[in-house]
Write a protein that holds these residues in place. Structure first.
Motif, mmCIF file in Angstrom:
data_model
loop_
_atom_site.group_PDB
_atom_site.id
_atom_site.type_symbol
_atom_site.label_atom_id
_atom_site.label_comp_id
_atom_site.label_asym_id
_atom_site.label_seq_id
_atom_site.Cartn_x
_atom_site.Cartn_y
_atom_site.Cartn_z
ATOM 1 N N TRP A 15 14.106 -11.533 -7.445
ATOM 2 C CA TRP A 15 13.916 -11.826 -6.020
ATOM 3 C C TRP A 15 14.388 -10.655 -5.145
ATOM 4 O O TRP A 15 13.799 -10.361 -4.110
ATOM 5 C CB TRP A 15 14.662 -13.120 -5.672
ATOM 6 N N VAL A 16 15.438 -9.961 -5.571
ATOM 7 C CA VAL A 16 15.931 -8.806 -4.804
ATOM 8 C C VAL A 16 14.817 -7.762 -4.692
ATOM 9 O O VAL A 16 14.583 -7.181 -3.624
ATOM 10 C CB VAL A 16 17.188 -8.199 -5.483
ATOM 11 N N GLU A 18 11.580 -8.394 -4.961
ATOM 12 C CA GLU A 18 10.498 -8.950 -4.135
ATOM 13 C C GLU A 18 10.820 -8.835 -2.642
ATOM 14 O O GLU A 18 9.936 -8.549 -1.835
ATOM 15 C CB GLU A 18 10.249 -10.406 -4.520
ATOM 16 N N VAL A 19 12.085 -9.050 -2.301
ATOM 17 C CA VAL A 19 12.481 -8.920 -0.888
ATOM 18 C C VAL A 19 12.294 -7.473 -0.438
ATOM 19 O O VAL A 19 11.782 -7.209 0.654
ATOM 20 C CB VAL A 19 13.953 -9.384 -0.692
ATOM 21 N N LYS A 22 8.662 -6.786 0.151
ATOM 22 C CA LYS A 22 8.223 -7.453 1.382
ATOM 23 C C LYS A 22 8.677 -6.679 2.621
ATOM 24 O O LYS A 22 7.948 -6.580 3.607
ATOM 25 C CB LYS A 22 8.844 -8.858 1.395
#
Lengths: 193, 488
Positions: A15-16, A18-19, A22
């Motif tokens: 997730w890190v 993916e952030v 983004k």
């Protein structure tokens, strides 16, 4: 308010990244697939002409999936990522064989895709990648080397084309991406074909 | 400016993030930032005086301290999203969503989570595809049981328990098709509005009415494909029923739900004539003394089943041998002196492929007109139970699990089956007990329920069995009173 502490696992590490993807849209990367536990994300998508993600491939229920697929239309690159919480899990022989099998399988799906929305990307260079968390920022390059060696033993792909994404924690507890490519660590995912 | 705080706990950050993105269709998103480089914090403007800050915490068990109400809920399975008020330490609601249509046993697995949430009176929304692609490539439609359970638990617990669908036959597993996703977030936004004081339960009622209407329509449309009959159809076809249920679950006042007397599968005399006429025993795949007795009750038309299509999944002989040997080792005559472990490999018939059938009855449960009949059957099958008396002579629900592997009955899919069927068939919508609840585990040993001091062990399966069963009957005819732990 309650302040929670956390242990980094594969989900948080992925997730890190993916952030980051983004928040750094200027670099041109987008997520074509991510592998959370459930939800409407169990398919590979591609941006159509209007920049809207559309399905180009759906995994079978029990099919092997990578953890993340990143695409960059400016650099004409695709990165297929296998993730674990720590590098030790990635280099276990069975795991590395499985990871290589997944990366090669997905590469084949993308290279042979006849989907109209993927057509312009069929010729993109595909890079293998691993993602994990390290407790020790100073060992990033050493861990990169160990993973690269394990990868080389299991894959015919060029280990110099391997990207390792290593998540680290700073003194304030903030998590950061470290993109290691050809022995150099970078805070940004800047790769040119 | 008043700022309200909520936490969206989720299995994956994507689930929590997705929920916040969908909420931005109802509230104005003012700012999104990531604490510590990855924790999403959404700030919504509600009006000139109110803002709502939502922090997304993905991957439940990686956080410390895990709030106690969430930890308690997670013991029953991990919902995909839990909306939590940290100031009050209270769960506002839980959401489960699945990307594919669950088929076969999978359809019932989620029922354990539904029950787990509702037993704590936590509103629960379950979003899934109505149509999905099966592993064989065919398109399957969702089972009615989670939806029936949802309505029944809504009424019993006076708490919303909603099943919503997306997709259609031409677009299986497609989230963008159908009303399910929008309807879910309309309810979520309204629940949050109630939390902030900008909405009232009156605002939630029409949304719930529509959702219960959808659930009832789904049961009416799909029911005949799953069961022989659904009772009290007149209530299902009454246009006021969805409104009645929505009022029931949103009102703090005690409302008589007499008008909502439905989903009561009664005794054989209550059956429609054509269904009664066609009551016939289904036969057994693997022979069993007690189930043979139940089949005789069916033959005498004092019990019935709702479907007889429980498929047999034959097992490797080597596996069955190992499991039998493990079960035998677990069997203890110390606590049941005249019982003995009688199972042997020859009891399991060979399938065409050479594997062994473990399935006994072709149905998962029997609905018997009286517990006295079940008691007699048990005594005929297991003479050692000659002193057994089931105090209440109610109609009975007899659930069967053919599992052999030790411990399996305390997990999926058996706990899901029991959560669904025991709630549906042993209580009416007012929560009143209508049937004695009995489970039969012909291939499992009773000692697995207890610790060394003969106290019930504490795992999710045993807690659930104690809540939903009166009696459990195990290999050798050992009967356990699930309310007081007495072993006969």
């Amino acid at each position: 308010m309650i302040k929670y502490t956390f242990n980094v696992n594969e989900e948080i590490a992925r997730w890190v990244t993916e952030v980051y993807i983004k928040n750094q849209q200027k670099l041109g990367w987008w997520v074509a697939f991510t592998n959370p536990i459930a939800g409407p994300w169990k398919k590979i998508t591609a941006l159509n002409g209007e920049g809207v993600p559309v399905e180009i491939y759906r995994f079978e229920r029990e099919g092997e999936r990578p953890d993340l697929i990143l695409v960059n239309d400016m650099y004409k690159l695709v990165i297929i990522v296998e993730a674990k919480d720590y590098y030790q899990k990635l280099i276990a022989p069975d795991q590395m064989k499985k990871s290589v099998r997944v990366i090669e399988g997905i590469s084949s799906i993308l290279v042979n895709s006849s989907n109209e929305h993927w057509a312009v990307r069929v010729g993109y260079k595909i890079l293998p990648a691993f993602l994990w968390f390290t407790e020790d920022t100073n060992s990033i390059l050493n861990e990169d080397k160990i993973v690269k060696e394990a990868f080389e033993k299991c894959s015919k792909l060029d280990p110099n084309e391997l990207i390792n994404i290593i998540i680290s924690k700073d003194a304030s507890g903030n998590l950061h991406n470290n993109f290691v490519y050809r022995g150099k660590s970078n805070k940004d995912l800047l790769l040119e074909n | 400016m008043k700022i309200f705080h909520l936490e969206f706990w989720a299995d994956s950050f994507h689930e929590g993030n997705w929920a916040c993105e969908e909420l931005s269709k109802f509230f104005t998103l003012k700012k999104l930032h990531y604490e510590q480089g990855f924790i999403p914090v959404f700030l919504f403007e509600i009006d000139k005086e109110k803002e709502l800050e939502i922090t997304v915490l993905g991957s439940y068990k990686n956080w410390s301290p895990l709030p106690q109400p969430i930890a308690e809920l997670l013991e029953w399975g991990k919902p995909d999203l839990v909306v939590f008020d940290p100031a009050e330490q209270k769960i506002l609601l839980a959401v489960e969503e699945t990307a594919a249509v669950p088929t076969g046993n999978q359809a019932l697995q989620r029922c354990e989570r539904i029950y787990g949430s509702l037993r704590l009176e936590i509103p629960f929304w379950y979003l899934l595809g109505e149509f999905g692609v099966h592993i064989d490539g065919g398109v399957r439609r969702d089972s009615i049981w989670p939806t029936v359970l949802g309505i029944k638990l809504s009424c019993i617990k006076k708490t919303p328990c909603i099943v919503l669908h997306y997709s259609d036959q031409s677009h299986p597993e497609d989230y963008s098709v159908g009303e399910g996703v929008h309807s879910l977030y309309a309810a979520l936004a309204t629940k949050i509005g109630i939390f902030m004081g900008t909405k009232t339960t009156t605002d939630l009622q029409p949304i719930l009415e529509e959702q219960y209407g959808h659930m009832i329509d789904f049961i009416k449309s799909q029911g005949a494909n799953v069961v022989n009959f659904i009772p009290n159809q007149e209530v299902l076809y009454n246009i006021n029923t969805p409104k009645e249920i929505s009022k029931l679950v949103t009102s703090s006042d005690p409302i008589s739900n007499k008008s909502l007397d439905f989903f009561n599968w009664g005794t054989t005399v209550d059956l429609p004539p054509d269904i009664y006429k066609n009551i016939t025993p289904g036969g057994l795949i693997k022979q069993d003394l007690f189930i043979n007795e139940l089949e005789k009750i069916v033959a005498g038309k004092h019990a019935y089943t709702l479907s007889g299509n429980a498929g047999s999944r034959p097992q490797h002989k080597e596996s069955v041998e190992i499991w039998l040997s493990e079960q035998k080792a677990l069997f203890s005559t110390n606590i049941s002196p005249d019982a003995y472990f009688s199972l042997k490999i020859a009891d399991f018939p060979k399938s065409i492929s050479g594997r062994l059938h473990v399935t006994t009855a072709k149905n998962v449960f029997y609905l018997v007109d009286s517990s006295a009949e079940v008691e007699k059957s048990l005594k005929r099958a297991f003479p050692r139970l000659k002193k057994l008396t089931m105090k209440e002579n109610l109609p009975s629900f007899v659930y069967i699990s053919n599992s052999i592997k030790p411990g399996r009955i305390f997990g999926d899919p058996y706990t899901g089956q029991l959560s669904a069927f025991a709630n549906i068939f042993t209580k009416n919508v007012a929560g009143k007990k209508t049937r004695t609840s009995i489970a039969y585990y012909p291939h499992q040993v009773h000692t697995q329920l207890f610790d060394n001091k003969l106290n019930f062990r504490k795992n999710k399966g045993i807690i659930l069995m104690r809540e939903l069963l009166d009696f459990a009957v195990f290999q050798g005819g050992v009967l356990v009173d699930m309310k007081n732990g007495k072993i006969i």
